[in-house]
Design a protein around this motif. Structure first.
Motif, PDB file in Angstrom:
ATOM      1  N   ASN A  69     -10.861   2.374  -4.572  1.00 38.95           N
ATOM      2  CA  ASN A  69     -11.380   2.848  -3.292  1.00 38.95           C
ATOM      3  C   ASN A  69     -10.973   4.287  -3.020  1.00 38.95           C
ATOM      4  O   ASN A  69     -11.755   5.071  -2.472  1.00 38.95           O
TER       5      ASN A  69
ATOM      6  N   GLN B 237      -7.921  -2.424  -6.907  1.00 36.38           N
ATOM      7  CA  GLN B 237      -9.061  -2.235  -6.004  1.00 36.38           C
ATOM      8  C   GLN B 237      -8.805  -1.096  -5.025  1.00 36.38           C
ATOM      9  O   GLN B 237      -9.706  -0.304  -4.724  1.00 36.38           O
ATOM     10  N   THR B 238      -7.580  -1.011  -4.520  1.00 36.17           N
ATOM     11  CA  THR B 238      -7.240   0.050  -3.570  1.00 36.17           C
ATOM     12  C   THR B 238      -7.297   1.419  -4.240  1.00 36.17           C
ATOM     13  O   THR B 238      -7.782   2.394  -3.645  1.00 36.17           O
TER      14      THR B 238
ATOM     15  N   ALA C 248      -9.889  -2.111   4.807  1.00 36.61           N
ATOM     16  CA  ALA C 248     -10.263  -2.695   3.514  1.00 36.61           C
ATOM     17  C   ALA C 248      -8.991  -3.213   2.844  1.00 36.61           C
ATOM     18  O   ALA C 248      -8.025  -2.458   2.667  1.00 36.61           O
TER      19      ALA C 248
ATOM     20  N   ASP D 234     -13.891   5.844  -0.868  1.00 42.21           N
ATOM     21  CA  ASP D 234     -14.332   4.794   0.041  1.00 42.21           C
ATOM     22  C   ASP D 234     -13.337   4.559   1.176  1.00 42.21           C
ATOM     23  O   ASP D 234     -13.652   3.856   2.139  1.00 42.21           O
TER      24      ASP D 234
ATOM     25  N   GLY E 255      -7.268   1.646   3.846  1.00 42.57           N
ATOM     26  CA  GLY E 255      -7.199   0.669   2.768  1.00 42.57           C
ATOM     27  C   GLY E 255      -5.764   0.236   2.561  1.00 42.57           C
ATOM     28  O   GLY E 255      -4.853   1.067   2.579  1.00 42.57           O
TER      29      GLY E 255
END
Length: 317
Positions: free
Chosen positions: A137, A133-134, A127, A142, A99
């Motif tokens: 994750n 968002q990171t 990603a 994720d 990510g």
């Protein structure tokens, strides 16, 4: 807990990810009644409700989230076991979920390509997201490794520096300050800034830089959703911007953007490789992280080419 099996953990994972029994059953290839029975077995085992049944779907309770976190950890350890078994057999395979924050997308593909050339049997997935968002994750397991400018504080992580990350102020080539040298902080603070969303790494660094200019960070500028939008807006003459030098290589080389000579710039930050401390480190993760420590800086844009008039200053930062 002896009555629980992997299928129970997969059931809860699927329900949380899908939000509805019907969707989760379809994902697992089961009937909704069969999935409901498995969920009931887990709730009876703990004498706790794992979900609130609402008109909008299944919402996990605190117990459900705790169970989900354990399910994720089990899945990670099973993947790690498979990688270790392959390593014992001499098979150089594995998978890696990388990510990166949006600023890193300008060099991440080249870095990945170099790594995959040396390790073609490692399956890599990328990603890209903003900082929030990171971090999400990472929190949700994720991704395995994140590349970011500041390590996350919201989740327990181990972080390693793999390269420098210079931050600069850019303007269109016809801006009045392009020819100026040693522009003061107070003078640059008078300009109209185009900025990223709250919480982004570059915005936080700009806020720190301007924090001793009275009242300036109270109205920092116009927010824009991406570095690409900001660059286009600066080229259109809508303002100046504080941005990662690694995002503007093409535009400065072609003369569409100019880096202003501001006192205290460039601000030198670092790029970090970030992993959760409670994430089992697979052979693929260890191999990629070692590659980053040895060669990662080679794939960052050469800042001296972007800022030729300040090479001596850059060397000292």
């Amino acid at each position: 807990m002896r009555n629980l099996s992997l299928k129970h953990f997969k059931t809860v994972q699927a329900i949380i990810k899908c939000g509805k029994i019907v969707s989760a059953a379809k994902m697992l290839g089961l009937s909704p009644p069969a999935l409901t029975i498995q969920l009931r077995q887990v709730e009876e085992e703990f004498q706790l409700a794992l979900f609130d049944r609402t008109s909008d779907g299944m919402r996990p309770t605190a117990a459900g989230l705790a169970f989900f976190e354990t399910a994720q950890a089990i899945e990670e350890h099973l993947g790690l076991l498979e990688d270790k078994m392959d390593a014992i057999k001499g098979v150089r395979t594995g998978s890696l979920r990388l990510g990166v924050v949006s600023t890193a997308k300008y060099f991440a593909p080249r870095l990945m390509a170099a790594f995959m050339k040396d390790h073609p049997d490692i399956d890599m997935r990328l990603a890209i997201g903003n900082r929030a968002q990171t971090i999400d994750n990472l929190r949700n397991h994720d991704i395995d490794i994140a590349l970011m400018g500041r390590p996350a504080k919201e989740v327990p992580v181990r972080a390693s520096v793999f390269g420098d990350h210079p931050l600069v102020i850019i303007a269109p080539p016809d801006h009045p300050l392009v020819a100026a040298r040693d522009i003061s902080k107070e003078r640059i603070a008078e300009e109209h800034f185009l900025i990223r969303e709250p919480g982004s790494g570059t915005r936080i660094s700009l806020e720190i830089f301007l924090s001793d200019v009275p009242g300036r960070i109270d109205d920092l500028g116009v927010e824009m959703a991406s570095n690409e939008t900001i660059k286009q807006a600066v080229m259109a003459g809508l303002g100046i911007a504080f941005i990662s030098a690694h995002t503007i290589a093409a535009e400065t080389e072609s003369g569409r953007l100019v880096i202003l000579d501001v006192v205290g710039m460039p601000i030198r930050r670092q790029w970090f490789s970030v992993m959760r401390t409670d994430h089992a480190i697979s052979p693929a993760m260890a191999t990629f992280n070692d590659f980053l420590m040895r060669k990662g800086a080679m794939y960052l844009p050469l800042f001296g080419k972007l800022y030729p008039d300040r090479r001596d200053d850059i060397a000292r930062t």
